[in-house]
Design a protein around this motif. Sequence first.
Motif, PDB file in Angstrom:
ATOM      1  N   GLU A  16       0.827  -1.201   0.000  1.00 37.95           N
ATOM      2  CA  GLU A  16       0.000   0.000   0.000  1.00 37.95           C
ATOM      3  C   GLU A  16       0.872   1.266   0.000  1.00 37.95           C
ATOM      4  O   GLU A  16       0.512   2.276  -0.587  1.00 37.95           O
ATOM      5  CB  GLU A  16      -0.895  -0.010   1.243  1.00 37.95           C
ATOM      6  CG  GLU A  16      -2.225   0.672   1.045  1.00 37.95           C
ATOM      7  CD  GLU A  16      -3.139   0.401   2.229  1.00 37.95           C
ATOM      8  OE1 GLU A  16      -3.195   1.261   3.130  1.00 37.95           O
ATOM      9  OE2 GLU A  16      -3.783  -0.658   2.240  1.00 37.95           O
ATOM     10  N   LYS A  17       2.033   1.183   0.637  1.00 34.26           N
ATOM     11  CA  LYS A  17       2.950   2.329   0.735  1.00 34.26           C
ATOM     12  C   LYS A  17       4.039   2.307  -0.330  1.00 34.26           C
ATOM     13  O   LYS A  17       4.609   3.339  -0.658  1.00 34.26           O
ATOM     14  CB  LYS A  17       3.611   2.355   2.111  1.00 34.26           C
ATOM     15  CG  LYS A  17       2.632   2.578   3.236  1.00 34.26           C
ATOM     16  CD  LYS A  17       3.340   2.563   4.565  1.00 34.26           C
ATOM     17  CE  LYS A  17       2.356   2.729   5.707  1.00 34.26           C
ATOM     18  NZ  LYS A  17       3.004   2.651   7.017  1.00 34.26           N
ATOM     19  N   HIS A  22      13.034   4.300  -3.231  1.00 30.14           N
ATOM     20  CA  HIS A  22      13.778   3.486  -4.195  1.00 30.14           C
ATOM     21  C   HIS A  22      12.998   3.298  -5.502  1.00 30.14           C
ATOM     22  O   HIS A  22      13.205   2.324  -6.222  1.00 30.14           O
ATOM     23  CB  HIS A  22      14.137   2.140  -3.557  1.00 30.14           C
ATOM     24  CG  HIS A  22      15.021   2.296  -2.370  1.00 30.14           C
ATOM     25  ND1 HIS A  22      14.552   2.351  -1.079  1.00 30.14           N
ATOM     26  CD2 HIS A  22      16.356   2.469  -2.276  1.00 30.14           C
ATOM     27  CE1 HIS A  22      15.559   2.536  -0.254  1.00 30.14           C
ATOM     28  NE2 HIS A  22      16.666   2.610  -0.955  1.00 30.14           N
ATOM     29  N   GLY A  23      12.078   4.217  -5.773  1.00 33.11           N
ATOM     30  CA  GLY A  23      11.376   4.225  -7.050  1.00 33.11           C
ATOM     31  C   GLY A  23      10.212   3.268  -7.183  1.00 33.11           C
ATOM     32  O   GLY A  23       9.747   3.017  -8.289  1.00 33.11           O
ATOM     33  N   ILE A  24       9.716   2.742  -6.082  1.00 30.90           N
ATOM     34  CA  ILE A  24       8.584   1.808  -6.120  1.00 30.90           C
ATOM     35  C   ILE A  24       7.335   2.553  -5.656  1.00 30.90           C
ATOM     36  O   ILE A  24       7.237   2.969  -4.501  1.00 30.90           O
ATOM     37  CB  ILE A  24       8.836   0.574  -5.225  1.00 30.90           C
ATOM     38  CG1 ILE A  24      10.174  -0.095  -5.558  1.00 30.90           C
ATOM     39  CG2 ILE A  24       7.668  -0.395  -5.321  1.00 30.90           C
ATOM     40  CD1 ILE A  24      10.269  -0.657  -6.967  1.00 30.90           C
ATOM     41  N   TRP A  37      15.249  -6.171  -6.938  1.00 33.68           N
ATOM     42  CA  TRP A  37      14.924  -5.292  -5.809  1.00 33.68           C
ATOM     43  C   TRP A  37      15.510  -5.890  -4.534  1.00 33.68           C
ATOM     44  O   TRP A  37      15.534  -7.096  -4.339  1.00 33.68           O
ATOM     45  CB  TRP A  37      13.404  -5.153  -5.681  1.00 33.68           C
ATOM     46  CG  TRP A  37      12.969  -4.271  -4.556  1.00 33.68           C
ATOM     47  CD1 TRP A  37      12.866  -2.917  -4.562  1.00 33.68           C
ATOM     48  CD2 TRP A  37      12.590  -4.692  -3.243  1.00 33.68           C
ATOM     49  NE1 TRP A  37      12.438  -2.470  -3.334  1.00 33.68           N
ATOM     50  CE2 TRP A  37      12.273  -3.538  -2.505  1.00 33.68           C
ATOM     51  CE3 TRP A  37      12.497  -5.923  -2.613  1.00 33.68           C
ATOM     52  CZ2 TRP A  37      11.856  -3.586  -1.178  1.00 33.68           C
ATOM     53  CZ3 TRP A  37      12.094  -5.977  -1.293  1.00 33.68           C
ATOM     54  CH2 TRP A  37      11.767  -4.821  -0.591  1.00 33.68           C
ATOM     55  N   LYS A  38      16.025  -5.027  -3.666  1.00 31.19           N
ATOM     56  CA  LYS A  38      16.634  -5.461  -2.406  1.00 31.19           C
ATOM     57  C   LYS A  38      15.977  -4.755  -1.233  1.00 31.19           C
ATOM     58  O   LYS A  38      15.454  -3.651  -1.369  1.00 31.19           O
ATOM     59  CB  LYS A  38      18.129  -5.105  -2.392  1.00 31.19           C
ATOM     60  CG  LYS A  38      18.924  -5.643  -3.562  1.00 31.19           C
ATOM     61  CD  LYS A  38      19.305  -7.065  -3.344  1.00 31.19           C
ATOM     62  CE  LYS A  38      20.253  -7.528  -4.429  1.00 31.19           C
ATOM     63  NZ  LYS A  38      20.013  -8.852  -4.876  1.00 31.19           N
ATOM     64  N   CYS A  39      16.039  -5.368  -0.077  1.00 28.74           N
ATOM     65  CA  CYS A  39      15.562  -4.750   1.153  1.00 28.74           C
ATOM     66  C   CYS A  39      16.325  -3.440   1.348  1.00 28.74           C
ATOM     67  O   CYS A  39      17.560  -3.440   1.321  1.00 28.74           O
ATOM     68  CB  CYS A  39      15.808  -5.680   2.339  1.00 28.74           C
ATOM     69  SG  CYS A  39      15.398  -4.943   3.950  1.00 28.74           S
ATOM     70  N   PRO A  40      15.614  -2.328   1.524  1.00 32.20           N
ATOM     71  CA  PRO A  40      16.302  -1.049   1.672  1.00 32.20           C
ATOM     72  C   PRO A  40      17.077  -0.916   2.983  1.00 32.20           C
ATOM     73  O   PRO A  40      17.937  -0.059   3.103  1.00 32.20           O
ATOM     74  CB  PRO A  40      15.178  -0.014   1.600  1.00 32.20           C
ATOM     75  CG  PRO A  40      13.933  -0.756   1.900  1.00 32.20           C
ATOM     76  CD  PRO A  40      14.162  -2.177   1.512  1.00 32.20           C
TER      77      PRO A  40
END
Length: 52
Positions: A16-17, A22-24, A37-40
């Motif tokens: 939802e967020k 990171h551009g998502i 994609w990686k865990c920020p």
Amino acid sequence: MAKYKCMLCGWVYDSEKGDEAHGIAPGTSFEDLPDDWKCPLCGAGKDMFQAQ
């Protein structure tokens, strides 16, 4: 919308967020995240996340 938790550091991806830093965009499902994609927080890959 689902939430996915990183099993290494505990960070939670909330579709939802999104992950705007990171551009998502908000509303992007976990399944639609890019394969690279990686865990920020810790850098773990998508395979280290579990549905909540």
